[in-house]
Design a protein around this motif. Structure first.
Motif, PDB file in Angstrom:
ATOM      1  N   PHE A   1       6.420 -11.842   4.276  1.00 54.70           N
ATOM      2  CA  PHE A   1       6.055 -10.474   4.603  1.00 54.70           C
ATOM      3  C   PHE A   1       5.160  -9.927   3.504  1.00 54.70           C
ATOM      4  CE2 PHE A   1      10.318 -11.349   6.206  1.00 54.70           C
ATOM      5  CZ  PHE A   1      10.123 -11.125   7.560  1.00 54.70           C
ATOM      6  N   PRO A   2       4.065  -9.259   3.872  1.00 51.96           N
ATOM      7  CA  PRO A   2       3.163  -8.739   2.830  1.00 51.96           C
ATOM      8  C   PRO A   2       3.808  -7.593   2.088  1.00 51.96           C
ATOM      9  CG  PRO A   2       2.505  -7.957   4.986  1.00 51.96           C
ATOM     10  CD  PRO A   2       3.621  -8.932   5.213  1.00 51.96           C
ATOM     11  N   GLY A   3       3.267  -7.339   0.882  1.00 51.86           N
ATOM     12  CA  GLY A   3       3.791  -6.217   0.127  1.00 51.86           C
ATOM     13  C   GLY A   3       3.643  -6.338  -1.369  1.00 51.86           C
ATOM     14  N   SER A   4       3.027  -7.420  -1.872  1.00 54.69           N
ATOM     15  CA  SER A   4       2.860  -7.535  -3.317  1.00 54.69           C
ATOM     16  C   SER A   4       1.809  -6.551  -3.795  1.00 54.69           C
ATOM     17  CB  SER A   4       2.428  -8.955  -3.688  1.00 54.69           C
ATOM     18  OG  SER A   4       1.182  -9.255  -3.100  1.00 54.69           O
ATOM     19  N   PRO A   5       1.988  -5.944  -4.975  1.00 53.23           N
ATOM     20  CA  PRO A   5       1.034  -4.943  -5.462  1.00 53.23           C
ATOM     21  C   PRO A   5      -0.369  -5.500  -5.628  1.00 53.23           C
ATOM     22  CG  PRO A   5       3.065  -4.904  -6.755  1.00 53.23           C
ATOM     23  CD  PRO A   5       3.127  -6.104  -5.875  1.00 53.23           C
ATOM     24  N   LYS A   6      -0.516  -6.779  -6.056  1.00 55.49           N
ATOM     25  CA  LYS A   6      -1.852  -7.338  -6.246  1.00 55.49           C
ATOM     26  C   LYS A   6      -2.607  -7.399  -4.923  1.00 55.49           C
ATOM     27  CE  LYS A   6      -0.711 -10.144 -10.295  1.00 55.49           C
ATOM     28  NZ  LYS A   6      -0.662 -11.514 -10.845  1.00 55.49           N
ATOM     29  N   LYS A   7      -1.933  -7.855  -3.870  1.00 56.61           N
ATOM     30  CA  LYS A   7      -2.574  -7.918  -2.565  1.00 56.61           C
ATOM     31  C   LYS A   7      -2.954  -6.528  -2.075  1.00 56.61           C
ATOM     32  CE  LYS A   7      -0.510 -12.231  -0.938  1.00 56.61           C
ATOM     33  NZ  LYS A   7       0.318 -12.867   0.102  1.00 56.61           N
ATOM     34  N   LYS A   8      -2.066  -5.555  -2.321  1.00 53.77           N
ATOM     35  CA  LYS A   8      -2.372  -4.197  -1.887  1.00 53.77           C
ATOM     36  C   LYS A   8      -3.600  -3.652  -2.613  1.00 53.77           C
ATOM     37  CE  LYS A   8       1.917  -2.382  -0.078  1.00 53.77           C
ATOM     38  NZ  LYS A   8       2.867  -1.264  -0.107  1.00 53.77           N
ATOM     39  N   ARG A   9      -3.690  -3.928  -3.919  1.00 52.14           N
ATOM     40  CA  ARG A   9      -4.851  -3.459  -4.664  1.00 52.14           C
ATOM     41  C   ARG A   9      -6.128  -4.116  -4.156  1.00 52.14           C
ATOM     42  NH1 ARG A   9      -2.311  -5.123  -9.359  1.00 52.14           N
ATOM     43  NH2 ARG A   9      -0.573  -3.775  -9.905  1.00 52.14           N
ATOM     44  N   GLN A  10      -6.049  -5.422  -3.875  1.00 51.79           N
ATOM     45  CA  GLN A  10      -7.233  -6.105  -3.342  1.00 51.79           C
ATOM     46  C   GLN A  10      -7.652  -5.531  -1.992  1.00 51.79           C
ATOM     47  OE1 GLN A  10      -6.219 -10.231  -3.252  1.00 51.79           O
ATOM     48  NE2 GLN A  10      -6.208 -10.462  -5.483  1.00 51.79           N
ATOM     49  N   ILE A  11      -6.678  -5.243  -1.117  1.00 52.66           N
ATOM     50  CA  ILE A  11      -7.005  -4.681   0.190  1.00 52.66           C
ATOM     51  C   ILE A  11      -7.628  -3.300   0.052  1.00 52.66           C
ATOM     52  CG2 ILE A  11      -5.980  -3.834   2.335  1.00 52.66           C
ATOM     53  CD1 ILE A  11      -3.918  -6.115   2.056  1.00 52.66           C
ATOM     54  N   ARG A  12      -7.068  -2.477  -0.864  1.00 51.06           N
ATOM     55  CA  ARG A  12      -7.642  -1.148  -1.081  1.00 51.06           C
ATOM     56  C   ARG A  12      -9.050  -1.234  -1.622  1.00 51.06           C
ATOM     57  NH1 ARG A  12      -2.401   1.246  -4.193  1.00 51.06           N
ATOM     58  NH2 ARG A  12      -1.031   1.468  -2.384  1.00 51.06           N
ATOM     59  N   ARG A  13      -9.293  -2.185  -2.577  1.00 53.39           N
ATOM     60  CA  ARG A  13     -10.621  -2.332  -3.143  1.00 53.39           C
ATOM     61  C   ARG A  13     -11.627  -2.750  -2.084  1.00 53.39           C
ATOM     62  NH1 ARG A  13      -9.626  -6.188  -6.444  1.00 53.39           N
ATOM     63  NH2 ARG A  13      -8.631  -4.880  -8.008  1.00 53.39           N
ATOM     64  N   LYS A  14     -11.207  -3.687  -1.222  1.00 53.85           N
ATOM     65  CA  LYS A  14     -12.107  -4.132  -0.149  1.00 53.85           C
ATOM     66  C   LYS A  14     -12.418  -2.997   0.817  1.00 53.85           C
ATOM     67  CE  LYS A  14     -10.855  -9.034  -0.204  1.00 53.85           C
ATOM     68  NZ  LYS A  14     -10.239 -10.145   0.547  1.00 53.85           N
TER      69      LYS A  14
END
Length: 301
Positions: free
Chosen positions: A88-101
């Protein structure tokens, strides 16, 4: 004939094995308990300093789910036979990457929109300047007048539509209050009925019995809390003292009367199990109760 009897015999054996397997799975789902375990750590900042881990296992840990809440993000995984099947997604690094994109994509879209909007304006200004040079100042004045009239017309239409919307909303206010009053009177009549009160008591009793069977069997806490005011902290302590689980040996909750801000910090853990047959039993008892059916029917009306 003997070959046909042999074939039918093996088909019957296969069907019986399949039926036995289905019956075994149904009984396992109903009666084999699902164990759950939760551990957590609370800090003074909420929700930044909260860390919670929940583990759910079934059938000798053949099926397991792990959920973790950390750094204001939820993550987890589903495992079968110890092999992760889905994460399940939810790691802070992935969230930051998605927000940056997303920000980069929005900036690129705005840039393209600005370029597409500025190009026609530039071409319009060039044609206008050429028209002014060729045809003179009189035609430019007429063009300005026509543009001003179109703007005034658009403003007038927008103002009329806004006024119409406001008038419609004002007219809808009495109907809204009438509908709200009807709903409140219906709720009062439903709550005041003796049969509905009995139905609510029956549902609460069934849920309490289900909580006794499926609730956590082991609880361990080491928490310190402060409500920001000594009187309010004492009131919270009085409410907590009426809860039976606080009198276990491994449950510790300490109030802080000297603190000036609200906080809850410490650790907690709990373990328990749930049987599907208990959930099915409670649902059937509530569904078969005539008073509950009558209350649901009245609420729908």
């Amino acid at each position: 004939m003997a070959i046909l009897v042999t074939i039918l015999k093996w088909i019957g054996i296969l069907l019986l094995c399949l039926l036995g397997l289905i019956l075994f799975l149904v009984l396992m789902v109903l009666f084999y308990p699902v164990t759950y375990q939760a551990k957590g750590e609370l800090g003074e900042r909420i929700p930044e300093d909260i860390t919670v881990t929940i583990r759910v296992r079934w059938f000798f840990s053949m099926v397991g789910v792990v959920l973790m809440y950390r750094d204001s993000a939820l993550s987890g995984k589903l495992s079968i036979l110890g092999i992760p099947v889905r994460r399940f997604p939810g790691s802070p690094k992935k969230k930051r990457q998605i927000r940056r994109k997303k920000k980069e994509k929005a900036a690129a879209e705005e840039e393209t929109v600005m370029t597409t909007e500025t190009l026609p304006e530039i071409s319009r200004t060039e044609t206008r300047s050429a028209a002014v040079e060729e045809e003179g100042v009189s035609e430019s004045a007429e063009w300005k007048k026509s543009g001003m009239a179109a703007r005034i017309r658009r403003i007038e239409l927008a103002t009329r539509s806004k006024i119409r919307q406001i008038i419609e909303k004002i007219r809808a206010i009495p109907a809204f209050f009438r509908t709200l009053w009807d709903k409140l009177s219906n709720i009062r009549s439903i709550v005041g009925d003796d049969d509905n009160r009995k139905a609510v008591k029956f549902v609460l009793a069934e849920l309490l019995q289900l909580l006794k069977k499926c609730g956590p069997g082991r609880i361990a806490t080491d928490l310190t809390y402060c409500a920001g005011d000594p009187a309010l902290t004492g009131q919270v302590l009085a409410i907590l003292s009426m809860m039976p689980f606080l009198y276990c040996d491994k449950v510790g909750i300490r109030p802080d009367f000297d603190g000036e801000t609200f906080y809850v910090r410490g650790t907690f853990s709990l373990k328990g199990h749930i049987q599907t047959v208990s959930l099915v039993r409670t649902a059937l008892h509530i569904y078969k109760n005539k008073q509950v059916k009558k209350m649901i029917h009245n609420v729908r009306l």
